[in-house]
Design an enzyme around this catalytic site. Structure first.
Site, mmCIF file in Angstrom:
data_model
loop_
_atom_site.group_PDB
_atom_site.id
_atom_site.type_symbol
_atom_site.label_atom_id
_atom_site.label_comp_id
_atom_site.label_asym_id
_atom_site.label_seq_id
_atom_site.Cartn_x
_atom_site.Cartn_y
_atom_site.Cartn_z
ATOM 1 N N ILE A 105 0.836 -1.188 0.000
ATOM 2 C CA ILE A 105 0.000 0.000 0.000
ATOM 3 C C ILE A 105 0.876 1.246 0.000
ATOM 4 O O ILE A 105 1.993 1.237 0.524
ATOM 5 C CB ILE A 105 -0.963 -0.016 1.223
ATOM 6 C CG1 ILE A 105 -1.946 1.165 1.176
ATOM 7 C CG2 ILE A 105 -0.213 -0.072 2.529
ATOM 8 C CD1 ILE A 105 -3.089 1.051 2.198
ATOM 9 N N CYS A 106 0.389 2.300 -0.650
ATOM 10 C CA CYS A 106 1.047 3.610 -0.642
ATOM 11 C C CYS A 106 2.469 3.520 -1.186
ATOM 12 O O CYS A 106 2.706 2.980 -2.254
ATOM 13 C CB CYS A 106 0.994 4.170 0.781
ATOM 14 S SG CYS A 106 1.537 5.885 0.935
ATOM 15 N N GLY A 107 3.441 4.029 -0.455
ATOM 16 C CA GLY A 107 4.817 4.078 -0.934
ATOM 17 C C GLY A 107 5.406 2.732 -1.258
ATOM 18 O O GLY A 107 6.320 2.632 -2.088
#
Length: 204
Positions: A105-107
């Site tokens: 998730i995300c970065g």
């Protein structure tokens, strides 16, 4: 028989990790009998973006895909500011090569993009141009969705922790169908009608 049955779920932890992104998934997994083990760059404590001190259960170099049901990679500032977390992306490659699921998730999605793991898989992230900045070759497989599952890989953006958890719960067979939909509606939409479905299923 599910080859991952009875094996722990591994949550990667490292400095600056985004606290809010994995809580829904890990809590629901723990409540349904899944052991959660944290894995850090070493066994030295790390500190989250929210200032929480976390003592990893094991170091990354001691983690083997065959001993895990799933590797969860949360976002962190370090994914974009250094190469410190590249070993986690390389471990994700080993997991996927072994057919063991990875959820990023995300970065962490940018880390997987740099590792070439999104070039040939459907995926999502915060926004398409965030991943494009990594120079990866998978832009044609980017999907505008809250979370995406392609085989053993789950991806999501930073504002979708509930959708991220939904895909994890689905992939590991924790909930499915009407119950999974009700769980998502309760925690994402605050839909009171979902309580009845979850109570009937014993999922609260």
């Amino acid at each position: 028989m599910n080859a991952t049955a009875g094996k722990p779920v591994h949550l990667a932890v490292y400095d600056t990790l985004a606290d809010w992104e994995t809580g829904h998934a890990t809590v629901q997994l723990a409540r349904t009998g899944h052991e959660i083990r944290t894995v850090g760059p070493s066994t030295a404590p790390v500190r989250s973006a929210g200032g929480l001190r976390i003592q990893p259960d094991l170091a990354l170099d001691g983690l083997r895909p065959e001993d895990s049901a799933l590797l969860i990679l949360p976002g962190a500032d370090l994914w974009d500011t250094s190469d410190d977390l590249a070993p986690f992306a390389r471990t994700a490659r080993a997991f996927l090569d072994a057919g063991v699921p990875v959820a990023a998730i995300c970065g962490a999605t940018a880390g997987l993009a740099r590792e070439g793991l999104l070039d040939d898989r459907d995926h999502t992230s915060a926004v398409s141009f965030y991943l494009a900045a990594t120079g990866y070759a998978g832009g044609g497989r980017y999907v505008e969705a809250d979370a995406v599952t392609d085989g053993p890989l789950i991806t999501a953006g930073p504002t979708e922790p509930v959708a991220f958890a939904r895909e994890i719960l689905r992939l590991l067979g924790v909930y499915e169908g009407e119950v999974l939909d009700a769980w998502y509606r309760l925690f994402h939409d605050s839909d009171p009608a979902a309580y009845g479905v979850l109570e009937k299923a014993g999922a609260l």
